[in-house]
Design an enzyme around this catalytic site. Sequence first.
Site, PDB file in Angstrom:
ATOM      1  N   LYS A 158       0.552  -0.982   0.240  1.00 26.63           N
ATOM      2  CA  LYS A 158       0.292   0.247   0.498  1.00 26.63           C
ATOM      3  C   LYS A 158       0.302   1.547   0.178  1.00 26.63           C
ATOM      4  O   LYS A 158       2.087   1.026   0.314  1.00 26.63           O
ATOM      5  CB  LYS A 158      -0.783  -0.001   1.644  1.00 26.63           C
ATOM      6  CG  LYS A 158      -2.190  -0.825   1.218  1.00 26.63           C
ATOM      7  CD  LYS A 158      -2.533  -0.663   2.347  1.00 26.63           C
ATOM      8  CE  LYS A 158      -3.945  -1.879   2.230  1.00 26.63           C
ATOM      9  NZ  LYS A 158      -4.875  -1.536   3.301  1.00 26.63           N
ATOM     10  N   LYS A 201      -0.871  -7.881   5.762  1.00 30.24           N
ATOM     11  CA  LYS A 201      -1.127  -8.993   6.286  1.00 30.24           C
ATOM     12  C   LYS A 201      -2.949  -8.807   4.935  1.00 30.24           C
ATOM     13  O   LYS A 201      -3.420  -7.500   5.276  1.00 30.24           O
ATOM     14  CB  LYS A 201      -1.716  -9.481   7.369  1.00 30.24           C
ATOM     15  CG  LYS A 201      -2.402 -10.755   6.697  1.00 30.24           C
ATOM     16  CD  LYS A 201      -1.682 -11.703   7.681  1.00 30.24           C
ATOM     17  CE  LYS A 201      -1.396 -13.293   7.773  1.00 30.24           C
ATOM     18  NZ  LYS A 201      -1.333 -13.709   5.993  1.00 30.24           N
ATOM     19  N   ARG A 292     -11.761  14.912   7.679  1.00 34.78           N
ATOM     20  CA  ARG A 292     -13.536  15.406   6.587  1.00 34.78           C
ATOM     21  C   ARG A 292     -15.119  15.351   6.951  1.00 34.78           C
ATOM     22  O   ARG A 292     -14.771  13.937   7.538  1.00 34.78           O
ATOM     23  CB  ARG A 292     -12.783  15.205   5.625  1.00 34.78           C
ATOM     24  CG  ARG A 292     -12.959  14.424   4.398  1.00 34.78           C
ATOM     25  CD  ARG A 292     -12.848  13.949   3.265  1.00 34.78           C
ATOM     26  NE  ARG A 292     -13.739  13.301   2.657  1.00 34.78           N
ATOM     27  CZ  ARG A 292     -12.349  11.404   3.017  1.00 34.78           C
ATOM     28  NH1 ARG A 292     -11.717  11.627   3.236  1.00 34.78           N
ATOM     29  NH2 ARG A 292     -13.210  10.882   1.982  1.00 34.78           N
ATOM     30  N   VAL A 295     -18.616  11.840   2.050  1.00 35.82           N
ATOM     31  CA  VAL A 295     -19.730  11.930   1.250  1.00 35.82           C
ATOM     32  C   VAL A 295     -21.029  11.132   2.002  1.00 35.82           C
ATOM     33  O   VAL A 295     -22.297  11.250   2.240  1.00 35.82           O
ATOM     34  CB  VAL A 295     -19.090  11.149   0.481  1.00 35.82           C
ATOM     35  CG1 VAL A 295     -20.852  10.590  -0.641  1.00 35.82           C
ATOM     36  CG2 VAL A 295     -18.217  11.756  -0.624  1.00 35.82           C
ATOM     37  N   ARG A 338     -25.306   5.852  -4.056  1.00 31.63           N
ATOM     38  CA  ARG A 338     -24.807   7.472  -4.681  1.00 31.63           C
ATOM     39  C   ARG A 338     -24.981   7.280  -5.966  1.00 31.63           C
ATOM     40  O   ARG A 338     -25.479   6.716  -6.933  1.00 31.63           O
ATOM     41  CB  ARG A 338     -23.644   7.151  -5.064  1.00 31.63           C
ATOM     42  CG  ARG A 338     -22.712   7.044  -3.268  1.00 31.63           C
ATOM     43  CD  ARG A 338     -21.847   7.308  -3.117  1.00 31.63           C
ATOM     44  NE  ARG A 338     -20.599   6.846  -2.080  1.00 31.63           N
ATOM     45  CZ  ARG A 338     -19.728   7.697  -1.892  1.00 31.63           C
ATOM     46  NH1 ARG A 338     -18.642   8.263  -2.371  1.00 31.63           N
ATOM     47  NH2 ARG A 338     -18.625   7.515  -0.413  1.00 31.63           N
TER      48      ARG A 338
HETATM   49  C1  MV4 Z   1      -7.421  -4.244   2.972  1.00 31.42           C
HETATM   50  C2  MV4 Z   1      -8.180  -5.562   1.990  1.00 31.42           C
HETATM   51  C3  MV4 Z   1      -7.872  -5.833   2.791  1.00 31.42           C
HETATM   52  N1  MV4 Z   1      -6.639  -6.322   3.471  1.00 31.42           N
HETATM   53  N2  MV4 Z   1      -6.291  -4.301   3.644  1.00 31.42           N
HETATM   54  C4  MV4 Z   1      -8.755  -0.556   0.099  1.00 31.42           C
HETATM   55  C5  MV4 Z   1      -8.627   0.917  -0.421  1.00 31.42           C
HETATM   56  C6  MV4 Z   1      -8.336   1.323   1.029  1.00 31.42           C
HETATM   57  N3  MV4 Z   1      -9.874   2.085   2.395  1.00 31.42           N
HETATM   58  C7  MV4 Z   1      -8.165   0.023   2.331  1.00 31.42           C
HETATM   59  N4  MV4 Z   1      -8.540  -1.211   1.500  1.00 31.42           N
HETATM   60  C8  MV4 Z   1      -8.041  -2.433   1.205  1.00 31.42           C
HETATM   61  N5  MV4 Z   1      -7.533  -2.616   2.461  1.00 31.42           N
HETATM   62  C9  MV4 Z   1      -5.646  -5.363   3.922  1.00 31.42           C
HETATM   63  N6  MV4 Z   1      -4.776  -5.844   4.962  1.00 31.42           N
HETATM   64  C10 MV4 Z   1      -9.234  -4.634   1.555  1.00 31.42           C
HETATM   65  C11 MV4 Z   1      -8.848  -3.170   1.272  1.00 31.42           C
HETATM   66  C12 MV4 Z   1     -10.661  -3.019  -0.321  1.00 31.42           C
HETATM   67  C13 MV4 Z   1     -11.315  -2.784   0.161  1.00 31.42           C
HETATM   68  C14 MV4 Z   1     -11.821  -2.297   1.599  1.00 31.42           C
HETATM   69  C15 MV4 Z   1     -12.755  -2.578   2.334  1.00 31.42           C
HETATM   70  C16 MV4 Z   1     -14.098  -2.174   1.516  1.00 31.42           C
HETATM   71  C17 MV4 Z   1     -13.688  -2.043  -0.160  1.00 31.42           C
HETATM   72  C18 MV4 Z   1     -12.510  -2.391  -0.446  1.00 31.42           C
HETATM   73  C19 MV4 Z   1     -12.441  -3.097  -1.722  1.00 31.42           C
HETATM   74  C20 MV4 Z   1     -11.173  -3.812  -2.295  1.00 31.42           C
HETATM   75  C21 MV4 Z   1      -9.612  -3.746  -0.904  1.00 31.42           C
END
Ligand code: MV4
Length: 449
Positions: A158, A201, A292, A295, A338
């Site tokens: 990330k 992870k 912030r 939405v 939305r």
């Molecule tokens: C994650 C995850 C699974 N494992 N981190 C999506 C953008 C940001 N908000 C972080 N996100 C995610 N982080 C780990 N370690 C899965 C996602 C993710 C996700 C998280 C929440 C809602 C929708 C999502 C769609 C794809 C991936």
Amino acid sequence: MLTKVLVANRGEIACRIIRGCKSLGIRTVAIYSEADASALHVSLADEAVPAGPSPVAQSYLRADHIVELAKSVDADAIHPGYGLLSENANFARLCRDAGLVFVGPPASAIEEMGSKVSARAMAARAGIPVVPGTAGAVESAQEAAEAARLIGFPVMLKASAGGGGIGMVTAYDEEALLQAFESSVKRVKSYFGDGTMYVEKYIPRPRHVEIQILADTHGNALHFGERECSIQRRHQKIVEEAPSSAVTPELRERIGGSALRLVQELGYTGVGTVEFLLDEDGQYYFLEMNTRLQVEHPVTEEAYGVDLVEWQLRVAAGEQLAPELFGREPARHAIECRICAEDPVRFLPSPGLVTTLRLPEGAGIRQEIGIREGDFITPYYDPMFAKMIVSGATRDEACARMAEALDRYEVAGVKSNIPLLSSIIRDEEFLRGNTHTSFLRERGLTSSV
Ligand code: MV4
């Protein structure tokens, strides 16, 4: 209390903030780009000043120019809304250095939470569960691979300066991670100017659960429970709801308590949202914090009976949180859709002249919209032009009401995502509350997520 607020935003959120100001007797100033000269938010404000040409970089993102405009109309505050400059620490500083109230948290809090690496470190220090992963940044592909071996595959790479999932890669083995590292750093650097990466992870099939917090400048802070925002497409939320089917009152207090510990650690003021992942075993992990108004704030407003924009303005004016705000439970179930001007099959923006616009009215139906019939939806800005928030005494009632309201929502002249929204709200897994981040893909509701 503030007397005149310049709303540094456009569309539905500018209209919503202007309405909030009016309810407190605060005068409002709108800014508008050339494309927005006859937009709805301009006509709703008491005054309006031109901000520049249509592209956002030449209008809504011109921080110093917007501060000058606020001074020129004798505004005493600027409300940034969401997106645009709302999480720009320099803009917050520019406002305050110019003697203006910035309706938002301290610039230091915006900066600290803007770095996902420092947000995770602060959350860990506050004893909040974070996703297992690196304590800090990883400087090279090799370092990422070593960390991943310790964490255990699959992992997620990330971007610390990231948002909206940009630069995020799921790697199932070392080769895939090494392969993806350089291209991710390059993409993130070009997008955010900062290529700092970290490794977590991978949590399979999580729910996205976020806690709404509100803090004043006198040390008081509270939370208004969770919103579930798992139904996303390419990290764009489509449907949000409060409360979450997966959160019991006991779990709500634990996650809410974690969010408040971070707020105290930060010296946070105003509204904010602490994002968590909730896995299938009910374990929750801190993801990031948004400094912030979001939405999807209306689902919390409808579930808890609170006006979050009003309290943003009251806190910015130095007021204390009212005692009756504390200890609230979600009295109703609220769902938000939305509404976007986009082709529901090809997921492409669909700008154009809105020849017909007829919104359903009725008990438990709330409309937030930034256009009128006869307006143009331009390609310059986000295709989301409205939100429909529906509430009921139970989730089933809210789902039925939303499905029926979507059928009565009439938009012509542009394509909209209403057919996709209808399919989601009617889907049997959705109706069972089985919503997680893989929902759209698993339910075959979108070609590519
Ligand atoms: C994650 C995850 C699974 N494992 N981190 C999506 C953008 C940001 N908000 C972080 N996100 C995610 N982080 C780990 N370690 C899965 C996602 C993710 C996700 C998280 C929440 C809602 C929708 C999502 C769609 C794809 C991936």
